[in-house]
Design an enzyme around this catalytic site. Structure first.
Site, PDB file in Angstrom:
ATOM      1  N   ILE A  12      43.956  47.469  36.647  1.00 12.48           N
ATOM      2  CA  ILE A  12      42.767  48.250  37.028  1.00 12.48           C
ATOM      3  C   ILE A  12      43.150  49.697  37.320  1.00 12.48           C
ATOM      4  O   ILE A  12      42.445  50.639  36.941  1.00 12.48           O
ATOM      5  CB  ILE A  12      42.040  47.619  38.235  1.00 12.48           C
ATOM      6  CG1 ILE A  12      41.698  46.143  37.927  1.00 12.48           C
ATOM      7  CG2 ILE A  12      40.752  48.381  38.553  1.00 12.48           C
ATOM      8  CD1 ILE A  12      41.092  45.384  39.086  1.00 12.48           C
ATOM      9  N   ASP A  32      53.731  53.860  42.287  1.00 14.08           N
ATOM     10  CA  ASP A  32      53.776  52.455  41.866  1.00 14.08           C
ATOM     11  C   ASP A  32      55.216  51.972  41.886  1.00 14.08           C
ATOM     12  O   ASP A  32      56.113  52.654  41.389  1.00 14.08           O
ATOM     13  CB  ASP A  32      53.167  52.319  40.454  1.00 14.08           C
ATOM     14  CG  ASP A  32      52.857  50.878  40.085  1.00 14.08           C
ATOM     15  OD1 ASP A  32      53.792  50.055  40.095  1.00 14.08           O
ATOM     16  OD2 ASP A  32      51.686  50.578  39.780  1.00 14.08           O
ATOM     17  N   GLU A 135      37.456  37.328  46.520  1.00  8.97           N
ATOM     18  CA  GLU A 135      38.086  36.043  46.864  1.00  8.97           C
ATOM     19  C   GLU A 135      38.281  35.880  48.368  1.00  8.97           C
ATOM     20  O   GLU A 135      38.518  34.770  48.847  1.00  8.97           O
ATOM     21  CB  GLU A 135      39.410  35.877  46.098  1.00  8.97           C
ATOM     22  CG  GLU A 135      39.193  35.971  44.605  1.00  8.97           C
ATOM     23  CD  GLU A 135      40.373  35.556  43.736  1.00  8.97           C
ATOM     24  OE1 GLU A 135      41.204  34.770  44.196  1.00  8.97           O
ATOM     25  OE2 GLU A 135      40.434  36.029  42.589  1.00  8.97           O
ATOM     26  N   LYS A 163      44.938  39.434  51.023  1.00  2.08           N
ATOM     27  CA  LYS A 163      43.972  40.526  50.810  1.00  2.08           C
ATOM     28  C   LYS A 163      42.997  40.600  52.001  1.00  2.08           C
ATOM     29  O   LYS A 163      42.629  41.679  52.453  1.00  2.08           O
ATOM     30  CB  LYS A 163      43.190  40.317  49.499  1.00  2.08           C
ATOM     31  CG  LYS A 163      43.995  40.507  48.232  1.00  2.08           C
ATOM     32  CD  LYS A 163      44.518  41.921  48.029  1.00  2.08           C
ATOM     33  CE  LYS A 163      43.451  42.931  47.694  1.00  2.08           C
ATOM     34  NZ  LYS A 163      44.044  44.254  47.343  1.00  2.08           N
ATOM     35  N   LEU A 199      43.554  34.717  32.996  1.00  7.44           N
ATOM     36  CA  LEU A 199      42.887  33.804  32.053  1.00  7.44           C
ATOM     37  C   LEU A 199      42.582  34.427  30.681  1.00  7.44           C
ATOM     38  O   LEU A 199      43.011  33.893  29.649  1.00  7.44           O
ATOM     39  CB  LEU A 199      41.585  33.254  32.668  1.00  7.44           C
ATOM     40  CG  LEU A 199      40.831  32.295  31.737  1.00  7.44           C
ATOM     41  CD1 LEU A 199      41.575  30.981  31.562  1.00  7.44           C
ATOM     42  CD2 LEU A 199      39.412  32.027  32.244  1.00  7.44           C
TER      43      LEU A 199
HETATM   44  P1  NAD Z   1      47.973  44.237  38.793  1.00  6.30           P
HETATM   45  O1  NAD Z   1      48.805  43.108  39.286  1.00  6.30           O
HETATM   46  O2  NAD Z   1      47.693  44.343  37.329  1.00  6.30           O
HETATM   47  O3  NAD Z   1      48.629  45.636  39.237  1.00  6.30           O
HETATM   48  C1  NAD Z   1      49.166  45.835  40.513  1.00  6.30           C
HETATM   49  C2  NAD Z   1      49.993  47.122  40.480  1.00  6.30           C
HETATM   50  O4  NAD Z   1      50.510  47.334  41.800  1.00  6.30           O
HETATM   51  C3  NAD Z   1      51.193  47.065  39.532  1.00  6.30           C
HETATM   52  O5  NAD Z   1      51.283  48.254  38.785  1.00  6.30           O
HETATM   53  C4  NAD Z   1      52.388  46.918  40.465  1.00  6.30           C
HETATM   54  O6  NAD Z   1      53.576  47.481  39.952  1.00  6.30           O
HETATM   55  C5  NAD Z   1      51.901  47.668  41.688  1.00  6.30           C
HETATM   56  N1  NAD Z   1      52.569  47.214  42.926  1.00  6.30           N
HETATM   57  C6  NAD Z   1      52.800  45.944  43.319  1.00  6.30           C
HETATM   58  N2  NAD Z   1      53.432  45.935  44.501  1.00  6.30           N
HETATM   59  C7  NAD Z   1      53.616  47.241  44.868  1.00  6.30           C
HETATM   60  C8  NAD Z   1      54.201  47.883  45.977  1.00  6.30           C
HETATM   61  N3  NAD Z   1      54.745  47.173  46.964  1.00  6.30           N
HETATM   62  N4  NAD Z   1      54.187  49.227  46.018  1.00  6.30           N
HETATM   63  C9  NAD Z   1      53.654  49.964  45.024  1.00  6.30           C
HETATM   64  N5  NAD Z   1      53.088  49.399  43.926  1.00  6.30           N
HETATM   65  C10 NAD Z   1      53.066  48.067  43.855  1.00  6.30           C
HETATM   66  O7  NAD Z   1      46.630  44.149  39.634  1.00  6.30           O
HETATM   67  P2  NAD Z   1      45.151  44.571  39.221  1.00  6.30           P
HETATM   68  O8  NAD Z   1      44.494  43.424  38.563  1.00  6.30           O
HETATM   69  O9  NAD Z   1      45.184  45.899  38.551  1.00  6.30           O
HETATM   70  O10 NAD Z   1      44.496  44.710  40.666  1.00  6.30           O
HETATM   71  C11 NAD Z   1      44.509  45.961  41.357  1.00  6.30           C
HETATM   72  C12 NAD Z   1      43.838  45.766  42.704  1.00  6.30           C
HETATM   73  O11 NAD Z   1      42.512  45.305  42.525  1.00  6.30           O
HETATM   74  C13 NAD Z   1      44.530  44.711  43.591  1.00  6.30           C
HETATM   75  O12 NAD Z   1      44.533  45.189  44.909  1.00  6.30           O
HETATM   76  C14 NAD Z   1      43.657  43.487  43.455  1.00  6.30           C
HETATM   77  O13 NAD Z   1      43.708  42.700  44.624  1.00  6.30           O
HETATM   78  C15 NAD Z   1      42.287  44.118  43.265  1.00  6.30           C
HETATM   79  N6  NAD Z   1      41.313  43.318  42.503  1.00  6.30           N
HETATM   80  C16 NAD Z   1      41.656  42.826  41.267  1.00  6.30           C
HETATM   81  C17 NAD Z   1      40.707  42.115  40.535  1.00  6.30           C
HETATM   82  C18 NAD Z   1      41.021  41.574  39.159  1.00  6.30           C
HETATM   83  O14 NAD Z   1      40.204  40.838  38.593  1.00  6.30           O
HETATM   84  N7  NAD Z   1      42.152  41.912  38.555  1.00  6.30           N
HETATM   85  C19 NAD Z   1      39.430  41.905  41.065  1.00  6.30           C
HETATM   86  C20 NAD Z   1      39.126  42.442  42.329  1.00  6.30           C
HETATM   87  C21 NAD Z   1      40.081  43.162  43.026  1.00  6.30           C
HETATM   88  P1  TYD Z   2      42.676  34.136  36.949  1.00  5.34           P
HETATM   89  O1  TYD Z   2      42.536  35.009  35.751  1.00  5.34           O
HETATM   90  O2  TYD Z   2      44.052  33.720  37.376  1.00  5.34           O
HETATM   91  O3  TYD Z   2      41.866  34.827  38.140  1.00  5.34           O
HETATM   92  P2  TYD Z   2      41.475  34.227  39.620  1.00  5.34           P
HETATM   93  O4  TYD Z   2      42.294  33.034  39.905  1.00  5.34           O
HETATM   94  O5  TYD Z   2      41.830  35.397  40.515  1.00  5.34           O
HETATM   95  O6  TYD Z   2      40.007  33.962  39.581  1.00  5.34           O
HETATM   96  O7  TYD Z   2      41.865  32.798  36.677  1.00  5.34           O
HETATM   97  C1  TYD Z   2      40.486  32.826  36.386  1.00  5.34           C
HETATM   98  C2  TYD Z   2      40.012  31.381  36.360  1.00  5.34           C
HETATM   99  O8  TYD Z   2      40.625  30.732  35.243  1.00  5.34           O
HETATM  100  C3  TYD Z   2      40.422  30.591  37.581  1.00  5.34           C
HETATM  101  O9  TYD Z   2      39.372  29.686  37.921  1.00  5.34           O
HETATM  102  C4  TYD Z   2      41.642  29.811  37.127  1.00  5.34           C
HETATM  103  C5  TYD Z   2      41.367  29.581  35.655  1.00  5.34           C
HETATM  104  N1  TYD Z   2      42.556  29.509  34.786  1.00  5.34           N
HETATM  105  C6  TYD Z   2      42.696  28.434  33.898  1.00  5.34           C
HETATM  106  O10 TYD Z   2      41.839  27.513  33.830  1.00  5.34           O
HETATM  107  N2  TYD Z   2      43.795  28.415  33.092  1.00  5.34           N
HETATM  108  C7  TYD Z   2      44.756  29.370  33.139  1.00  5.34           C
HETATM  109  O11 TYD Z   2      45.769  29.268  32.400  1.00  5.34           O
HETATM  110  C8  TYD Z   2      44.599  30.475  34.045  1.00  5.34           C
HETATM  111  C9  TYD Z   2      45.633  31.567  34.150  1.00  5.34           C
HETATM  112  C10 TYD Z   2      43.470  30.491  34.848  1.00  5.34           C
END
Ligand code: NAD
Ligand code: TYD
Length: 352
Positions: A12, A32, A135, A163, A199
């Protein structure tokens, strides 16, 4: 002027930086650590662009945070840095406690010291935006109303608990010290640059590699999917016009079961890149053991941000998932460099 992004090399964060620099020339400092999920190749378009300054550093390291703040004097911080994968948090929660709880604490505390020394105008204008997840609210039953900002926190995985804990710390720094914080709790994102452990990218990659498509349990778990650019736009609005101390839920208004998601991806791939044997990619679906403590349903009530900040998702799920599958088809090298581990060489080569 500058903004500080933590975790900007992740999924993100990198989408946010790309979207931000499309319309702004303000310096972006990207702090990062480059954990396994950080991939600077996502931002290679800024290799010769002075508007993006990358600093490899950990939000658990106070000296680095302090030095970054006092060198660049950001007017805002967006904290994306986190360990973000639920399954990893089940196998090894410790990193989640370190980064998500202690890292956020260190970042908050160094920010408070920096902010305390600002003059009154800069103090008032400063924003610490903490990017969090839906979550933290736990799980919903089939007919429960969607999560509101006032829902009680009931996190069920080490990831969501860490979180939730970080959200509480952020809240306390506003309440106790007056630090102008905003928390956003967003639903599941999808789009370009998502690490292929999650996923949607995992299913696309496995489908194309002729591997099984693993569905946990009965596949009837529901997530509220949001296209990543819609999340980034919501964050930008929260930064510009959000009220300090407030929480904004961000959601896709798009609830789908995991099985629906996987079948949709198979359907798109069947038309874009049919299997050579003429069968559907659905043939590769395999139901596997369920995730322990698997949350059944997430759904976000985004009325507050819609009303107060005039945000709503612009991408439909149909168009968003189509674009996403196409992006992964066009960027198979990006995925294969992650699978092989070669993406880590980028930093060595680029910053040698
Ligand atoms: P991601 O795992 O793809 O990226 C996380 C980034 O943080 C990476 O670049 C990693 O190198 C960096 N990082 C990890 N530990 C670190 C540290 N100690 N110091 C500095 N950098 C560090 O995660 P994402 O999916 O891009 O999520 C970003 C944020 O959004 C997170 O806080 C997550 O909880 C939140 N979020 C994600 C989703 C989603 O669907 N992916 C949804 C809602 C909220
Ligand atoms: P994920 O992308 O890990 O996000 P989150 O657990 O944060 O919601 O998973 C999305 C949904 O897909 C979750 O209900 C778990 C399910 N899932 C599978 O069924 N198979 C898989 O291999 C993965 C990675 C996730």
């Amino acid at each position: 002027m500058a903004i500080l992004i933590t975790g900007g090399a992740g999924f993100i964060g990198s989408n946010f930086i790309i979207d931000w620099l499309e319309t702004s020339n303000e310096l972006v400092i990207n702090l990062d650590k480059l954990s396994y999920a950080g991939n600077l190749e996502n931002l290679s378009c800024f290799d010769n662009d002075t508007r993006h300054k990358f600093i490899q550093g950990d939000i658990c390291d106070r000296a680095t945070i302090s030095s970054v703040l006092n060198t660049y004097h950001p007017r805002a911080i967006l904290n994306f840095a986190a360990e973000s994968h639920v399954d990893r948090s089940i196998h090894g929660p410790e990193d989640f406690i370190q980064t998500n709880i202690l890292g956020t604490f260190n970042l908050l505390d160094e920010t408070r010291k920096f902010w305390d020394k600002l003059d009154q105008t800069n103090k008032n204008d400063f924003v610490f935006l903490h990017v969090s997840t839906d979550e933290v609210y736990g799980t919903l039953k089939a007919h429960d109303p969607a999560f509101c900002e006032s829902n009680r926190y009931e996190p069920n995985s080490p990831y969501s608990a860490s979180k939730a804990s970080s959200d509480h710390l952020v809240r306390s720094y506003h309440h106790t010290y007056g630090l102008p914080t905003i928390i956003t709790n967003c639903s599941n994102n999808y789009g370009a640059f998502q690490f292929p452990e999650k996923l949607i990218p995992l299913i696309i990659h496995n489908a194309l590699s002729n591997k099984p498509l693993p569905i946990y349990g009965d596949g009837q778990q529901i997530r509220d999917w949001l296209y990543v650019s819609d999340h980034c736009r919501a964050l930008k609005l929260a930064l510009q016009s959000g009220t300090p101390g407030e929480v904004y839920n961000i959601g896709g208004l798009n609830e789908k079961t995991n099985l629906e998601i996987v079948e949709k991806i198979c359907h798109i791939l069947d038309s874009k890149l049919p299997r050579t044997d003429g069968l559907s990619y659905k043939e590769q679906i395999q139901f596997v053991e369920d995730r322990p403590g698997h949350d059944r349903r997430y759904a976000v009530n985004a009325d507050k941000i819609q009303k107060e900040l005039k945000w709503s998702p612009q991408e439909s799920f149909e168009s968003g998932i189509e674009k996403t599958v196409q992006w992964y088809l066009d960027n198979q090298l990006w995925v294969s460099r992650i699978i092989s581990g070669d993406y880590r060489d980028w930093v060595k080569r680029q910053y040698a």
